[in-house]
Design an enzyme around this catalytic site. Structure first.
Site: not given
Ligand code: NAD
Length: 331
Positions: A156, A236, A265, A297, A260
């Site tokens: 996403r 993360r 953390e 974050h 971030d």
């Molecule tokens: P998502 O599940 O839509 O997408 C994650 C993608 O990573 C998937 O397409 C998956 O196939 C891929 N993936 C998983 N493991 C992998 C690997 N080892 N190598 C390559 N690709 C891999 O998740 P999203 O909604 O896009 O969110 C991604 C991440 O962003 C979350 O898991 C979270 O850690 C982080 N996040 C951070 C904040 C922030 O405020 N900083 C907020 C929300 C989410």
């Protein structure tokens, strides 16, 4: 009328919760308290609860909630690692999340972090504070449109970040365990992280933390980066071995990083630590490092995201009460 109790309510969430209550003809009460053994009794008499929990829940709380006839816990975040999903299920409690509350917020923050790094904004601001207004090469920037950006994890958030970077004219490379055909008009997929990073000027991490990617970004991988590349981690902390990142920056393998998230953390975020010393030496080095731009974050933190988290949590709670389940069920 259905009655819901929102624990861990922050002041800023209240107006959206009250608006949702009016629109859905549901009574919503709010408390700032966390859900613990001492506060669980407040849930008596309610049909459901919504939480924004960060710490694990005492095991006995699950059976206590069940004894009040409560059937669900609606978490107002994507992650639900603070819950014992099996124990919740054994107590017939459905745990739900809000899987997507504003991927654009995180993607926009990612691009702004990249621009801040390549235009050396922190350095320029520090100079301006000293009334040093010279133009010298240390603050000369680069153009994003001339760069190659590697997006690691094209879900996403990553897919939207890819689109934004492409909009600036950057060449975008993608790596994902499960490539998404819909992304292929903005990025070119490669089949390993090593291939993705080797020619990238910016590497942006957007995958979830898993047991398999713990410390995936370590010194060995940083040595394979293009010299002078920049790392963005809006995902993360545990994916990056911070000690190795500091070494790679000090040895000038990398030119900068925007973080971030930080691997340890939890003790600090989101708290006011202004009067207390940071006891974690690595975190202190991150905060002081001239080549690291650190944010607590906060990439997600916009009006849109907070509103969607409140509404998403309350919708899931109501869905379980009315239908017996929810599409956002996690156990
Ligand atoms: P998502 O599940 O839509 O997408 C994650 C993608 O990573 C998937 O397409 C998956 O196939 C891929 N993936 C998983 N493991 C992998 C690997 N080892 N190598 C390559 N690709 C891999 O998740 P999203 O909604 O896009 O969110 C991604 C991440 O962003 C979350 O898991 C979270 O850690 C982080 N996040 C951070 C904040 C922030 O405020 N900083 C907020 C929300 C989410």
């Amino acid at each position: 009328m259905v009655r819901l109790l929102m624990y861990n309510t922050r002041e800023e969430e209240k107006s959206w919760a009250l608006e949702w209550a009016k629109q859905n003809n549901v009574e919503v009460e709010m408390t700032a308290d966390l859900l613990t053994m001492d506060t669980v009794e407040q849930a008596k008499g309610f049909d459901g609860i919504s939480l924004s929990q960060v710490a694990p829940i005492d095991e006995v709380v699950y059976s206590e909630l069940a004894s009040y006839g409560i059937k669900q816990i609606a978490q107002r975040s994507a992650g639900v690692d603070m819950y014992n999903l099996e124990l919740a299920q054994a107590n017939h409690l459905i745990i739900s999340n809000v899987p997507s509350y504003s991927p654009e917020s995180i993607a926009e923050f990612t691009v702004s972090a990249a621009l801040n790094l390549i235009r050396k904004v922190e350095l320029i601001q520090a100079r301006v504070e000293r009334q040093d207004f010279r133009w010298t090469p240390e603050i000369r920037g680069r153009v994003l449109g001339d760069m190659t950006v590697a997006i690691i994890g094209t879900g996403r958030i990553g897919s939207i970040a890819a689109k934004f970077f492409k909009g600036f004219g950057a060449k975008v490379i993608g790596y994902d365990l499960y490539p998404n055909a819909l992304c292929e008009d903005v990025l070119h997929y490669v089949d390993s992280i090593e291939t993705a990073i080797v020619d990238a000027d910016i590497v942006s991490i957007h995958m979830p933390a898993t047991a398999d990617n713990y410390y995936l970004f370590d010194y060995d991988l940083f040595r394979k980066f293009k010299k002078g590349a920049m790392l963005l981690n809006m995902a993360r902390g545990s994916i990056v071995k911070t000690q190795d990142l500091l070494r790679a920056l000090d040895e000038e393998l990398l030119a900068g990083a925007a973080l971030d998230t930080y691997e340890s953390e939890a003790a600090y975020i989101p708290k006011d630590w202004s009067d207390k010393p940071i006891e974690d030496d690595t975190f202190q080095k991150v905060l002081n490092h001239p080549k690291i731009s650190y944010t607590p974050h906060i990439a997600y933190y916009t009006d849109e995201a907070v509103k969607n988290l409140v509404e998403g949590g309350l919708n899931a709670a109501l869905e379980v009460i009315q239908t017996g389940t929810t599409k956002n069920r996690m156990n």
